[in-house]
Scaffold this motif. Sequence first.
Motif, PDB file in Angstrom:
ATOM      1  N   LEU A 183       0.835  -1.205   0.000  1.00 33.80           N
ATOM      2  CA  LEU A 183       0.000   0.000   0.000  1.00 33.80           C
ATOM      3  C   LEU A 183       0.870   1.256   0.000  1.00 33.80           C
ATOM      4  O   LEU A 183       0.573   2.231  -0.684  1.00 33.80           O
ATOM      5  N   ARG A 184       1.968   1.201   0.787  1.00 39.16           N
ATOM      6  CA  ARG A 184       2.869   2.354   0.809  1.00 39.16           C
ATOM      7  C   ARG A 184       3.459   2.579  -0.584  1.00 39.16           C
ATOM      8  O   ARG A 184       3.553   3.703  -1.059  1.00 39.16           O
ATOM      9  N   GLY A 185       3.842   1.471  -1.219  1.00 37.82           N
ATOM     10  CA  GLY A 185       4.364   1.566  -2.583  1.00 37.82           C
ATOM     11  C   GLY A 185       3.326   2.117  -3.541  1.00 37.82           C
ATOM     12  O   GLY A 185       3.634   2.939  -4.416  1.00 37.82           O
ATOM     13  N   LEU A 186       2.096   1.687  -3.345  1.00 35.98           N
ATOM     14  CA  LEU A 186       1.012   2.138  -4.214  1.00 35.98           C
ATOM     15  C   LEU A 186       0.821   3.653  -4.122  1.00 35.98           C
ATOM     16  O   LEU A 186       0.747   4.362  -5.139  1.00 35.98           O
ATOM     17  N   ILE A 187       0.784   4.133  -2.897  1.00 31.86           N
ATOM     18  CA  ILE A 187       0.637   5.572  -2.648  1.00 31.86           C
ATOM     19  C   ILE A 187       1.761   6.333  -3.358  1.00 31.86           C
ATOM     20  O   ILE A 187       1.519   7.319  -4.078  1.00 31.86           O
ATOM     21  N   ALA A 188       2.978   5.832  -3.150  1.00 32.25           N
ATOM     22  CA  ALA A 188       4.133   6.489  -3.770  1.00 32.25           C
ATOM     23  C   ALA A 188       4.020   6.451  -5.287  1.00 32.25           C
ATOM     24  O   ALA A 188       4.285   7.454  -5.976  1.00 32.25           O
ATOM     25  N   ALA A 189       3.596   5.317  -5.832  1.00 33.26           N
ATOM     26  CA  ALA A 189       3.538   5.157  -7.285  1.00 33.26           C
ATOM     27  C   ALA A 189       2.545   6.118  -7.929  1.00 33.26           C
ATOM     28  O   ALA A 189       2.751   6.565  -9.065  1.00 33.26           O
ATOM     29  N   TYR A 190       1.487   6.431  -7.192  1.00 30.73           N
ATOM     30  CA  TYR A 190       0.517   7.375  -7.741  1.00 30.73           C
ATOM     31  C   TYR A 190       0.896   8.823  -7.450  1.00 30.73           C
ATOM     32  O   TYR A 190       0.159   9.748  -7.762  1.00 30.73           O
ATOM     33  N   GLY A 191       2.000   9.021  -6.780  1.00 32.30           N
ATOM     34  CA  GLY A 191       2.477  10.370  -6.524  1.00 32.30           C
ATOM     35  C   GLY A 191       1.784  11.060  -5.363  1.00 32.30           C
ATOM     36  O   GLY A 191       1.781  12.286  -5.262  1.00 32.30           O
ATOM     37  N   VAL A 192       1.194  10.258  -4.453  1.00 32.74           N
ATOM     38  CA  VAL A 192       0.582  10.859  -3.262  1.00 32.74           C
ATOM     39  C   VAL A 192       1.659  11.030  -2.200  1.00 32.74           C
ATOM     40  O   VAL A 192       2.495  10.149  -2.002  1.00 32.74           O
ATOM     41  N   ASP A 193       1.610  12.159  -1.513  1.00 32.31           N
ATOM     42  CA  ASP A 193       2.579  12.429  -0.471  1.00 32.31           C
ATOM     43  C   ASP A 193       2.416  11.428   0.681  1.00 32.31           C
ATOM     44  O   ASP A 193       1.301  11.032   1.017  1.00 32.31           O
ATOM     45  N   GLU A 194       3.541  11.037   1.260  1.00 33.54           N
ATOM     46  CA  GLU A 194       3.537  10.059   2.352  1.00 33.54           C
ATOM     47  C   GLU A 194       2.609  10.485   3.492  1.00 33.54           C
ATOM     48  O   GLU A 194       1.965   9.666   4.135  1.00 33.54           O
ATOM     49  N   ALA A 195       2.550  11.792   3.735  1.00 35.83           N
ATOM     50  CA  ALA A 195       1.735  12.327   4.826  1.00 35.83           C
ATOM     51  C   ALA A 195       0.242  12.099   4.586  1.00 35.83           C
ATOM     52  O   ALA A 195      -0.553  12.134   5.520  1.00 35.83           O
ATOM     53  N   ARG A 196      -0.136  11.852   3.325  1.00 36.52           N
ATOM     54  CA  ARG A 196      -1.552  11.646   3.010  1.00 36.52           C
ATOM     55  C   ARG A 196      -1.911  10.161   2.910  1.00 36.52           C
ATOM     56  O   ARG A 196      -2.982   9.812   2.423  1.00 36.52           O
ATOM     57  N   ARG A 203     -10.997  14.486   0.386  1.00 41.57           N
ATOM     58  CA  ARG A 203      -9.869  14.488   1.316  1.00 41.57           C
ATOM     59  C   ARG A 203      -8.666  15.262   0.760  1.00 41.57           C
ATOM     60  O   ARG A 203      -7.583  15.247   1.344  1.00 41.57           O
ATOM     61  N   GLY A 204      -8.856  15.873  -0.418  1.00 41.13           N
ATOM     62  CA  GLY A 204      -7.828  16.766  -0.944  1.00 41.13           C
ATOM     63  C   GLY A 204      -6.621  16.081  -1.566  1.00 41.13           C
ATOM     64  O   GLY A 204      -5.524  16.645  -1.642  1.00 41.13           O
ATOM     65  N   ILE A 205      -6.808  14.845  -2.015  1.00 44.48           N
ATOM     66  CA  ILE A 205      -5.720  14.155  -2.713  1.00 44.48           C
ATOM     67  C   ILE A 205      -5.571  14.796  -4.107  1.00 44.48           C
ATOM     68  O   ILE A 205      -6.577  15.088  -4.752  1.00 44.48           O
ATOM     69  N   PRO A 206      -4.327  15.015  -4.567  1.00 47.73           N
ATOM     70  CA  PRO A 206      -4.098  15.672  -5.865  1.00 47.73           C
ATOM     71  C   PRO A 206      -4.868  14.983  -6.991  1.00 47.73           C
ATOM     72  O   PRO A 206      -4.931  13.749  -7.053  1.00 47.73           O
ATOM     73  N   SER A 207      -5.392  15.778  -7.896  1.00 50.67           N
ATOM     74  CA  SER A 207      -6.294  15.222  -8.906  1.00 50.67           C
ATOM     75  C   SER A 207      -5.577  14.291  -9.890  1.00 50.67           C
ATOM     76  O   SER A 207      -6.168  13.327 -10.378  1.00 50.67           O
ATOM     77  N   ALA A 208      -4.312  14.524 -10.137  1.00 46.07           N
ATOM     78  CA  ALA A 208      -3.563  13.628 -11.030  1.00 46.07           C
ATOM     79  C   ALA A 208      -3.526  12.214 -10.459  1.00 46.07           C
ATOM     80  O   ALA A 208      -3.720  11.219 -11.166  1.00 46.07           O
ATOM     81  N   ALA A 209      -3.283  12.144  -9.154  1.00 49.06           N
ATOM     82  CA  ALA A 209      -3.237  10.840  -8.488  1.00 49.06           C
ATOM     83  C   ALA A 209      -4.611  10.176  -8.550  1.00 49.06           C
ATOM     84  O   ALA A 209      -4.728   8.981  -8.842  1.00 49.06           O
TER      85      ALA A 209
END
Lengths: 439, 439
Positions: free
Chosen positions: A178-191, A217-223
């Motif tokens: 899941l951590r890898g997934l978040i990173a792969a989509y370009g979401v900040d670790e803090a989110r 929840r304000g996740i970047p739209s690209a992600a």
Amino acid sequence: MSSPATSLSTDPASGTRDFLPEDMVVRHRVFDTIREVFESHGFDPLDTPAFERLDVLTGKYGEEGDQLIFKILKRGEQEATGEADLALRYDLTVPLARVVARYGSQLVTPFKRYHIAPVWRADRPGHGRFREFFQCDVDIVGSDSLVADASVIATATDALDRLGLGGFRVQLNSRKALRGLIAAYGVDEAREADTLIALDKLDKVGVDGVVAELAERGIPSAAIEALGADLSGDDLHGAVRERLEGTEAGRAGLAEVDRILALLGGEVAGGTVAWSPVLARGLSYYTGPVWEFVHDDLDATIAAGGRYDGLVGMFTGTDLPAVGSSLGIERILLLLAEQDQAATGPDVVVTIMDDDGATDAMEMAQEVRTAGFSADLWVGTGKFGKQLKYADRRDARVAVIAGAREREAGTVAVKHLASGDQATIDRTALVSHLTDLLG
Amino acid sequence: MSSPATSLSTDPASGTRDFLPEDMVVRHRVFDTIREVFESHGFDPLDTPAFERLDVLTGKYGEEGDQLIFKILKRGEQEATGEADLALRYDLTVPLARVVARYGSQLVTPFKRYHIAPVWRADRPGHGRFREFFQCDVDIVGSDSLVADASVIATATDALDRLGLGGFRVQLNSRKALRGLIAAYGVDEAREADTLIALDKLDKVGVDGVVAELAERGIPSAAIEALGADLSGDDLHGAVRERLEGTEAGRAGLAEVDRILALLGGEVAGGTVAWSPVLARGLSYYTGPVWEFVHDDLDATIAAGGRYDGLVGMFTGTDLPAVGSSLGIERILLLLAEQDQAATGPDVVVTIMDDDGATDAMEMAQEVRTAGFSADLWVGTGKFGKQLKYADRRDARVAVIAGAREREAGTVAVKHLASGDQATIDRTALVSHLTDLLG
């Protein structure tokens, strides 16, 4: 008592339950089966006190959890202070951590224990939510091998299958994936937490729901766009796997999932096990593999678990690897109570027709028990009709009847309650006759 | 946690105990055996919540008892009041009375229930005295037949015998006989309690001790003299029987004792049963027959009970006949823990020599379980020596070993741990080999 007895409510305290005989039969059967399976997998039983010192529990369950702890008033002269020094057990994990810290090398390592016991939470009582409820945990402390993770999955699997709850799907994922997934989509670790909370709802709210919540929840739209495309694509698993392989955490998570699947052979007793790319599990303390047992027919999650390497060391200050499965035992008990139709009464009720026959009735009951059957004895006062009604309400299979006439003739009457058939046999043939009749 | 983790004690709360695997094995075995015997006698299990509303418990145990109740603080906004609204169960009898009042005719009558569960008392902890301890009660509510009294005696008898605690004496008396006795010696009814307390100590302090205590308590000297003479005479039973026959209560009490002895046939599984003319039992609520199971070899009272027709109706305001036996379960557990030498480990430990062998090791473990044996699997990391040491500490009987060489050859090594004998067999013959070896 100074107040009249009738002013007292006789209900159990709010959010708690009395377990009458018909409830207990199901509960005993379920607990016995689980114990047997857990022990056959090499897990040992552990029990801890119902209450702990208050400082052992506070600060372990977050602010919300702390509010739900039942606290015990100091006693004697100190009662007037209104202060608490003890508290009822809130879960079985903090006691496990305390036991591991307290007994250390006295425990065989890896320490494989199960614990089936009530816990208490001052939650608002509601449908299926109680203030006293059982937890049923199987955990391994002291191993970071994935064989441990596979073992606690296999143990839960086996228990559910033996309970007749086969037909579930084990959804498996890893917090690292899941951590890898978040990173792969370009979401900040803090989110990460925000994103996982939204993702975890995929089964319930669908892709559109997840996308909406991510935006809220304000996740970047690209992600969100990339995620949405993968989630609604033809090959969710393939798309996510490709993304995971691009990050270190993702590769580590995939390796954990693949290894556990290999160890379990892809199929488990009573169900299937497969990678579930967006399963997150709500609790924040998981550090590696996580899983849920979902039963589609029953529309229920009946077990769950994961690896939590940072928790059990809370009392020693050192991390201690740990992994466990929890059976949703209260839900399981409800499901099985609905299904359970098995007879629960004694094999035999021995009636007493008159005072002179009572000693022989006691003897007959004991003979029947010695032969391996359960034998209830009528201990009330009242005529034969009342006794037969009692046998019927007890769900007994057979009534044994010996009045003055039978005693004189050295015989006894045996009535099969379901069919109504009755036979008069030699008193000495009682046990062999019952053995034929009851099998 | 705001305070450093290491400042916390990891001991269980004062007066409570952790039950580690070796303790739990004995406890489970004892509880399972008792359950089985109780159910074979037609008693049904009952369980009630760990806590009750405070007003359900207060005033039921006398002033001294009230002081020992663990009270639970109100929650939420009301916590600051320092008031309690709930309390931990103090015994199993008040919950039984509440259940009988609450569920009434929903229960089959006579209601035969057993209850094995912890209770909590804020007593000063001491040798063998705990703040959390189990009680083990078997009771019949709703029958004034003496067959009920005989039944709960026979049930306790059978349970103790099955636990290997045969060799006890059941001392039987009746509160009515005691009332008759007091009257026969010319002691005022108002002094009955004082007299019984003194008499009850005969076994411990002898005749002189009883006589001294009676004098201290101000019992008339004529009564003491007559009592002393009977107690030290050649035929205590004969002398007391004669006196009892002179009063109505005495005759009623004798009739109860004689009837129960007749129902039990004078001898019971695991022991003897006989009239004990001065046995009183401390508790004030008994109304009819009373008994104690004394084990001379173990120098312990291991069970006790009696009829208490005035107690169970406390919530309905009507008397309800009731009779029960209590096993001294904590004492019994201590005695059996000392005796218990039986092996408790898994039948088999399956070792894992390398990562490639792990999947097959899991499969082998499951095959062994399916054949009815318990199979622990090594889930740690570490070499073979460490794994064998683990198998040894777990008290396993056999280790199953498959390294790369064995796997290649399609074989597996089976090591009998007590003898050290090791055989290499065909992988497909594993279960049949273990069946031969373990029986």
